[in-house]
Design a protein around this motif. Structure first.
Motif, PDB file in Angstrom:
ATOM      1  N   LEU A  39      44.865  38.917  38.819  1.00  0.00           N
ATOM      2  CA  LEU A  39      45.924  37.933  38.568  1.00  0.00           C
ATOM      3  C   LEU A  39      45.522  36.550  39.061  1.00  0.00           C
ATOM      4  O   LEU A  39      45.753  35.544  38.376  1.00  0.00           O
ATOM      5  N   GLU A  40      44.936  36.475  40.229  1.00  0.00           N
ATOM      6  CA  GLU A  40      44.577  35.170  40.769  1.00  0.00           C
ATOM      7  C   GLU A  40      43.430  34.535  39.989  1.00  0.00           C
ATOM      8  O   GLU A  40      43.403  33.318  39.792  1.00  0.00           O
ATOM      9  N   VAL A  41      42.480  35.338  39.530  1.00  0.00           N
ATOM     10  CA  VAL A  41      41.424  34.793  38.672  1.00  0.00           C
ATOM     11  C   VAL A  41      42.039  34.214  37.402  1.00  0.00           C
ATOM     12  O   VAL A  41      41.687  33.108  36.964  1.00  0.00           O
ATOM     13  N   GLU A  42      42.988  34.942  36.801  1.00  0.00           N
ATOM     14  CA  GLU A  42      43.616  34.456  35.565  1.00  0.00           C
ATOM     15  C   GLU A  42      44.433  33.193  35.813  1.00  0.00           C
ATOM     16  O   GLU A  42      44.446  32.277  34.986  1.00  0.00           O
ATOM     17  N   ARG A  43      45.133  33.133  36.937  1.00  0.00           N
ATOM     18  CA  ARG A  43      45.895  31.918  37.246  1.00  0.00           C
ATOM     19  C   ARG A  43      44.962  30.721  37.386  1.00  0.00           C
ATOM     20  O   ARG A  43      45.236  29.633  36.848  1.00  0.00           O
ATOM     21  N   HIS A  44      43.860  30.909  38.082  1.00  0.00           N
ATOM     22  CA  HIS A  44      42.917  29.804  38.255  1.00  0.00           C
ATOM     23  C   HIS A  44      42.234  29.437  36.943  1.00  0.00           C
ATOM     24  O   HIS A  44      41.971  28.257  36.689  1.00  0.00           O
ATOM     25  N   ARG A  45      41.956  30.421  36.110  1.00  0.00           N
ATOM     26  CA  ARG A  45      41.373  30.102  34.797  1.00  0.00           C
ATOM     27  C   ARG A  45      42.333  29.243  33.984  1.00  0.00           C
ATOM     28  O   ARG A  45      41.923  28.292  33.312  1.00  0.00           O
ATOM     29  N   ALA A  46      43.609  29.560  34.043  1.00  0.00           N
ATOM     30  CA  ALA A  46      44.601  28.798  33.290  1.00  0.00           C
ATOM     31  C   ALA A  46      44.731  27.371  33.809  1.00  0.00           C
ATOM     32  O   ALA A  46      45.015  26.444  33.046  1.00  0.00           O
TER      33      ALA A  46
END
Length: 710
Positions: A39-46
């Protein structure tokens, strides 16, 4: 909020709560506990902030995310949600924030990178959705066509038209009750995505008095947008391969004061401009100037700094340059279609699903559904702008009025289901909406397999999922057969004895890409040699030079993969003369015959999942059966690597006679936490082509400790 968490034998969460908001909170919290790192990787990617903890290798993505305005677009779309949907999404985000500390404490990746779990905003799930799908329509292919036209010639613009290495596809099918053993419909398939660890889909059950749904969630997004079964109706999607994003060639200029203007149909108009800073782990920060014209955000071309503009001009004159902007619907309309997600959960009939997906925006999908009353659905859902045909092919001039979007959207095709219907990204139902589609091989093969029985059961569907026949091999095998010289001309192009033996083995091969097949390995070796030699032909020399676009678009712009995926076409047409193609095939046979015996296909065709933090133990990843155009689609890049980065991100069978007879599997497991018993416990099933049972009887599930008053 009060909710209950149950787990089945595979650790799959089954959530029960008093209402939709409580259930959304539970989904967010459990996802954060199971998948905090993901989840945190996806948030940072966004947000375009991954380089801050993953390093300089992520600068290209972070730059694109900033330039494309993904986070800002998500904010806009959230602000336009109806109150009920906004409250539901907020509840999910509250659950994520509540569960992140626990999840981060279990995930070793946080300590390894020094990342501290952050805080999700109400709009973050929309940003994750945008990030996941922004490249689904493959708009960088338009950059590739520009390069082909400019370097090879206008007549070859669509020569390489195929399902390219940067796109994602899926298999899906619905079988009516008249062709099943139970008399009720079955919906089945498998989405093909870049395989990520943890997986891009999360098996989950969401139950409250309003609905009770099992399905595959996208971690970071509430609900079950792609694949679900309510007990009354089931639905599934594939990529429609529609074209709904445009690229515009912008002419820009900066005046001495630093203001930027862009040339549009009505002349020079102000463009929005600001600077953002990308923090980079163990390196200096990078400044990115973000420019947005009336068409959309500028995504290519480094913009000259304001200080250099004055120096370059020497006077008060403006400095001009060209760049490319991206126009995509959520940025234009502020709509993402998130209201559909809640409506799908409450659906009880095909008509309910049909009405819900009327609100779908992006990505554009083919949707199939079936219900317990015998209702069937096969349609396209999404929004495709109406505009000039050239917009779908190339980068178009921003200053020409004919390339503007019309107010109305394109009509969305649908079809009746007669016996069964197949969706596999081919040029079929969605043909009026796109340009490039997957070859028809998967769709035709599934159609043939389904037509062979009128008594399908859920368990029998695995034979379709795992079919390894490779129809796309036929054209290369025909070229191999043609290397046998005509009588009386044996001396003109005779193969060596070793190459003749190899040719005979290939021509006797059953076209099955089985992992233990040495003939499949032989075919792959010859195919790879042909691809490399074709790509190395002098006629393609102009395309070998790197295209002048950012790194994030290079998978669409590399000649080798383009040749690999268009091999069927290039063997019979294109700028390489037929005699030269025949010579290349002969030389490829000789090359492979002169080398070591090719290994069995699975020895080189091994899984290569993407991980934000690469695992040092590469040898752990197993060999795979299948190939790009098999129903068991396990894509590599022939000629360059046999490793497979794309495959089935999940497999599912939704039974409308008995939901508990349904089946599913993901490549790894329910947990994203290394060392958890359910981290990769489904991998052996996935490799064998087996499926796990869907269990919905609460008495057969294990209850976790109560979650109260979070």
């Amino acid at each position: 909020m009060t909710f209950e968490v149950f787990r089945d034998a595979w650790g799959i969460p089954h959530l029960r709560a008093a209402g939709p908001r409580e259930l959304a909170f539970a989904q967010g919290r459990v996802t954060a506990a199971d998948r905090a790192w993901q989840l945190e990787v996806e948030r940072h990617r966004a947000q375009g902030t991954t380089a801050a903890f993953l390093g300089a290798g992520e600068i290209a993505w972070d730059t694109f995310a900033r330039r494309a305005r993904l986070a800002d677009t998500a904010r806009r779309c959230f602000d336009r949600l109806d109150a009920e949907t906004a409250s539901w999404v907020r509840a999910y985000v509250d659950g994520v924030n509540d569960g992140l500390p626990e999840g981060a404490g279990r995930a070793t990746e946080f300590a390894a990178t020094g990342l501290v779990a952050g805080r999700w905003e109400p709009w973050t799930p929309l940003a994750v959705w945008l990030t996941t799908h922004i490249l689904f329509a493959g708009f960088p292919t338009k950059l590739w066509r520009e390069e082909v036209a400019a370097r090879l010639g206008e007549e070859w613009t669509e020569l390489f038209a195929t399902d390219g290495p940067g796109t994602a596809g899926s298999n899906g099918w619905v079988v009516s009750g008249g062709r099943t053993a139970s008399g009720a419909a079955i919906v089945a398939g498998d989405p093909h995505r870049f395989i990520e660890a943890p997986g891009v889909y999360q098996q989950i059950r969401l139950a409250c008095p309003a609905y009770d749904v099992v399905g595959l969630a996208v971690p970071g997004v509430p609900g079950l947008p792609h694949f679900g079964h309510t007990g009354h109706v089931a639905w599934a999607i594939t990529n429609a391969m529609a074209d709904y994003q445009d690229l515009y060639r912008e002419r820009l200029r900066r005046d001495p004061a630093g203001d930027v203007r862009a040339l549009g149909p009505d002349g020079w108009r102000p463009a929005a401009v600001h600077t953002e800073t990308i923090e980079v782990a163990d390196a200096d920060p990078v400044e990115v100037e973000v420019v947005e014209t009336d068409r959309g955000p500028v995504i290519t071309g480094p913009l000259p700094p304001a200080a250099e503009a004055g120096a370059a001009s020497g006077q008060a004159a403006a400095v001009a340059w060209e760049a490319v902007s991206l126009r995509y619907l959520p940025r234009v309309t502020g709509e993402l279609g998130f209201g559909v997600l809640g409506e799908l959960l409450a659906a009880r009939t095909v008509a309910d699903v049909d009405r819900a997906v009327d609100g779908w925006i992006e990505p554009v999908n083919v949707v199939q559904a079936a219900d317990v009353e015998g209702g069937l659905l096969h349609r396209v859902a999404g929004r495709v702008p109406v505009r000039d045909r050239v917009n779908s092919l190339r980068v178009v001039p921003a200053w020409e009025a004919r390339h503007a979007w019309q107010d109305a959207a394109a009509p969305l095709p649908r079809a009746d289901v007669e016996g069964h219907a197949v969706m596999a990204n081919a040029r079929g139902l969605a043909a009026p909406l796109g340009v490039e589609f997957a070859p028809a091989h998967r769709a035709a093969r599934i159609d043939t397999l389904l037509a062979a029985s009128t008594a399908w059961t859920p368990g029998a569907m695995t034979s379709v999922h795992t079919d390894t026949d490779n129809p796309s091999a036929a054209r290369l095998l025909a070229a191999v057969r043609a290397t046998d010289p005509a009588p009386g001309h044996e001396a003109d192009a005779a193969l060596s004895p070793a190459a003749v033996r190899m040719r005979e083995r290939l021509l006797a091969w059953d076209r099955r890409m089985e992992a233990d097949s040495t003939e499949a390995g032989l075919y792959a070796a010859v195919r790879g040699a042909v691809v490399r030699r074709l790509a190395g032909h002098a006629v393609f020399a102009p395309l070998r030079e790197r295209a002048p676009y950012p790194d994030v678009f290079q998978p669409w712009l590399a000649l080798g993969p383009r040749v690999a995926y268009a091999l069927e076409t290039l063997l019979v047409t294109g700028p390489v003369p037929a005699a030269e193609v025949a010579r290349i095939v002969r030389e490829a046979l000789e090359e492979v015959a002169a080398g070591p015996e090719p290994l069995a296909w699975g020895a080189t065709h091994r899984l290569a999942p993407w991980q934000a933090l690469a695992d040092a133990d590469d040898a752990q990843w197993p060999g795979l059966a299948g190939d790009h155009d098999c129903v068991l689609s396990t894509s590599s890049v022939p000629g360059y690597t046999d490793r497979s980065a794309r495959s089935s991100a999940a497999r599912y069978v939704w039974d409308l006679a008995d939901r508990d007879a349904s089946l599913w599997v993901v490549p790894f497991g329910a947990s994203g936490v290394a060392g958890d018993p359910h981290h990769r416990d489904q991998l052996p099933l996935w490799l064998r082509g087996d499926l796990a049972p869907v269990t919905t009887d609460w008495n057969h599930l294990s209850k976790e400790l109560p979650h109260d008053d979070h």
